[in-house]
Design a protein around this motif. Structure first.
Motif, mmCIF file in Angstrom:
data_model
loop_
_atom_site.group_PDB
_atom_site.id
_atom_site.type_symbol
_atom_site.label_atom_id
_atom_site.label_comp_id
_atom_site.label_asym_id
_atom_site.label_seq_id
_atom_site.Cartn_x
_atom_site.Cartn_y
_atom_site.Cartn_z
ATOM 1 N N VAL A 257 0.836 -1.205 0.000
ATOM 2 C CA VAL A 257 0.000 0.000 0.000
ATOM 3 C C VAL A 257 0.869 1.253 0.000
ATOM 4 N N VAL A 258 1.936 1.236 0.795
ATOM 5 C CA VAL A 258 2.855 2.379 0.848
ATOM 6 C C VAL A 258 3.458 2.637 -0.523
ATOM 7 N N MET A 259 3.941 1.596 -1.179
ATOM 8 C CA MET A 259 4.543 1.754 -2.501
ATOM 9 C C MET A 259 3.522 2.232 -3.523
ATOM 10 N N ASP A 260 2.317 1.738 -3.394
ATOM 11 C CA ASP A 260 1.261 2.160 -4.317
ATOM 12 C C ASP A 260 0.951 3.646 -4.142
ATOM 13 N N GLU A 261 0.931 4.124 -2.894
ATOM 14 C CA GLU A 261 0.615 5.528 -2.630
ATOM 15 C C GLU A 261 1.732 6.468 -3.070
ATOM 16 N N LEU A 262 2.962 6.007 -3.003
ATOM 17 C CA LEU A 262 4.096 6.885 -3.267
ATOM 18 C C LEU A 262 4.655 6.769 -4.682
ATOM 19 N N THR A 263 4.202 5.786 -5.434
ATOM 20 C CA THR A 263 4.694 5.610 -6.796
ATOM 21 C C THR A 263 3.864 6.422 -7.774
ATOM 22 N N THR A 264 4.549 7.261 -8.556
ATOM 23 C CA THR A 264 3.898 8.052 -9.597
ATOM 24 C C THR A 264 4.696 7.905 -10.887
ATOM 25 N N GLU A 265 4.288 8.638 -11.913
ATOM 26 C CA GLU A 265 5.024 8.604 -13.178
ATOM 27 C C GLU A 265 6.439 9.140 -13.001
ATOM 28 N N LEU A 266 6.598 10.068 -12.050
ATOM 29 C CA LEU A 266 7.908 10.679 -11.827
ATOM 30 C C LEU A 266 8.704 10.002 -10.720
ATOM 31 N N VAL A 267 7.994 9.293 -9.844
ATOM 32 C CA VAL A 267 8.641 8.769 -8.643
ATOM 33 C C VAL A 267 8.596 7.248 -8.609
ATOM 34 N N ARG A 268 9.750 6.651 -8.426
ATOM 35 C CA ARG A 268 9.859 5.209 -8.198
ATOM 36 C C ARG A 268 10.640 5.042 -6.888
ATOM 37 N N ALA B 206 16.586 17.598 -4.899
ATOM 38 C CA ALA B 206 17.009 16.870 -3.694
ATOM 39 C C ALA B 206 16.649 15.392 -3.761
ATOM 40 N N ASN B 207 17.459 14.599 -3.082
ATOM 41 C CA ASN B 207 17.072 13.240 -2.734
ATOM 42 C C ASN B 207 16.211 13.333 -1.483
ATOM 43 N N MET B 208 15.374 12.330 -1.238
ATOM 44 C CA MET B 208 14.505 12.391 -0.065
ATOM 45 C C MET B 208 14.395 11.033 0.624
ATOM 46 N N ILE B 209 14.311 11.104 1.936
ATOM 47 C CA ILE B 209 14.195 9.901 2.769
ATOM 48 C C ILE B 209 13.120 10.134 3.826
ATOM 49 N N ALA B 210 12.285 9.145 4.037
ATOM 50 C CA ALA B 210 11.332 9.151 5.150
ATOM 51 C C ALA B 210 11.307 7.739 5.729
ATOM 52 N N TYR B 211 11.033 7.636 7.000
ATOM 53 C CA TYR B 211 11.066 6.317 7.640
ATOM 54 C C TYR B 211 10.024 6.232 8.745
ATOM 55 N N TYR C 32 5.385 15.675 -0.268
ATOM 56 C CA TYR C 32 6.751 16.163 -0.470
ATOM 57 C C TYR C 32 7.577 15.144 -1.272
ATOM 58 N N LEU C 33 7.416 13.886 -0.937
ATOM 59 C CA LEU C 33 8.171 12.821 -1.592
ATOM 60 C C LEU C 33 7.822 12.681 -3.073
ATOM 61 N N THR C 34 6.657 13.183 -3.455
ATOM 62 C CA THR C 34 6.203 13.067 -4.844
ATOM 63 C C THR C 34 6.173 14.409 -5.562
ATOM 64 N N ASP C 35 6.735 15.436 -4.949
ATOM 65 C CA ASP C 35 6.692 16.782 -5.532
ATOM 66 C C ASP C 35 7.785 16.938 -6.599
ATOM 67 N N SER C 36 7.396 17.332 -7.787
ATOM 68 C CA SER C 36 8.337 17.397 -8.914
ATOM 69 C C SER C 36 9.436 18.435 -8.705
ATOM 70 N N LEU C 37 9.112 19.575 -8.110
ATOM 71 C CA LEU C 37 10.121 20.614 -7.900
ATOM 72 C C LEU C 37 11.162 20.179 -6.870
ATOM 73 N N LEU C 38 10.713 19.563 -5.806
ATOM 74 C CA LEU C 38 11.650 19.075 -4.795
ATOM 75 C C LEU C 38 12.517 17.948 -5.365
ATOM 76 N N LEU C 39 11.899 17.091 -6.177
ATOM 77 C CA LEU C 39 12.628 15.954 -6.743
ATOM 78 C C LEU C 39 13.741 16.389 -7.690
ATOM 79 N N SER D 15 12.936 5.750 0.278
ATOM 80 C CA SER D 15 13.915 6.708 -0.223
ATOM 81 C C SER D 15 13.719 6.960 -1.715
ATOM 82 N N VAL D 16 13.978 8.203 -2.093
ATOM 83 C CA VAL D 16 13.999 8.600 -3.499
ATOM 84 C C VAL D 16 15.352 9.271 -3.700
ATOM 85 N N GLU D 17 16.331 8.492 -4.140
ATOM 86 C CA GLU D 17 17.693 8.995 -4.280
ATOM 87 C C GLU D 17 18.169 8.766 -5.711
ATOM 88 N N LYS D 18 18.357 9.869 -6.434
ATOM 89 C CA LYS D 18 18.713 9.777 -7.852
ATOM 90 C C LYS D 18 20.140 10.224 -8.139
#
Length: 281
Positions: free
Chosen positions: A37-48, A101-106, A91-98, A65-68
């Motif tokens: 469910v977490v992966m489904d909520e956080l996965t978008t066209e821009l975010v893996r 920056a890399n982003m981590i949440a736990y 925030y984790l799915t925001d295109s401008l932040l992405l 984590s979203v680290e590119k």
């Protein structure tokens, strides 16, 4: 008399069914979400995003984590009580932040999906765990929401900046909701969903634990921004005013959001993102 008893019985049955229905909805809505469910909520066209199971001491916890690009700054988000990494979905799915920056949440110990461990009721423990997540990264922005605020502020790492969102940092103004008694009373504790039992433990101990830190917040060398709604009744705005007195003006910035309560992390995410982008530019 028979009619009255019949009406009373029907009324009681309806009230009971409504209560059970609301309880089930509340339980399901607030319980930790599965990895899928977490992966489904956080996965978008821009975010893996990448979901991993990490370890700190003898505890396993879940990290998203979203680290590119290792050359980019890293934003690390710390949730409150109760909470999870998904609190920072916007925030984790925001295109401008992405882009910047890399982003981590736990999920902190006690709040993971099917977590068998209790919350540790210790800012020192939480800060040490956060420091282990930061590791050898140097270009880091910490974002701590609510109870996550003092955790971020207690870091021993040197970071680019610490952004506090409605931080619970001052014991004297820490409210104790009357509903906490439902957990305290043994006769009613069984009614409290598991995740709220964890939150209750942390809430009860937080006030005393803060006393070890609250007079020393200003000793950090990191720059601090506190964003707080002046209508916050869960973590009063006076927490940020208390912090402001401990720092010099060039080290501390207070951003006040008028007529906003504790939900600012969601309701005012645009403003918060703007502050983060200022730090990234």
């Amino acid at each position: 008399m028979r009619l009255f008893k019949k009406v009373l019985k029907i009324t009681f049955s309806i009230v009971l069914l409504v209560f059970i229905g609301l309880y089930i909805m509340f339980y399901q809505f607030t319980k930790p979400k599965s990895d899928e469910v977490v992966m489904d909520e956080l996965t978008t066209e821009l975010v893996r995003p990448k979901l991993t199971k990490e370890r700190f001491k003898n505890f396993e916890y879940r990290m998203v984590s979203v680290e590119k690009d290792s050359s980019l700054p890293t934003i690390v988000f710390v949730h409150g009580t109760i909470g999870s990494a998904v609190d920072f979905k916007s925030y984790l799915t925001d295109s401008l932040l992405l882009e910047k920056a890399n982003m981590i949440a736990y999920d902190r110990v006690g709040y993971n999906y099917k977590d068998t461990h209790n919350v540790q009721e210790s800012i020192s423990f939480e800060a040490a765990m956060l420091d282990s997540i930061i590791g050898d990264r140097t270009n880091v922005i910490l974002v701590g929401y609510s109870y996550g605020g003092p955790i971020a502020l207690a870091t021993k790492k040197t970071v680019k900046s610490i952004v506090l969102l409605a931080p619970a940092v001052y014991s004297k103004v820490e409210p104790m909701p009357s509903m906490i008694n439902v957990y305290k009373w043994k006769l009613t504790r069984w009614l409290v969903p598991p995740i709220w039992k964890q939150a209750s433990r942390e809430k009860i101990s937080h006030q005393e634990d803060l006393k070890k830190f609250e007079d020393h917040w200003g000793q950090t060398n990191n720059k601090v921004i506190s964003i707080h709604g002046d209508a916050d009744w869960i973590v009063p705005y006076s927490n940020s005013l208390f912090l402001e007195k401990q720092f010099s003006k060039d080290q501390f910035k207070l951003v006040t959001i008028n007529n906003v309560s504790h939900e600012l992390v969601w309701s005012n995410d645009t403003l918060i993102k703007q502050e983060l982008l200022k730090l990234l530019n």
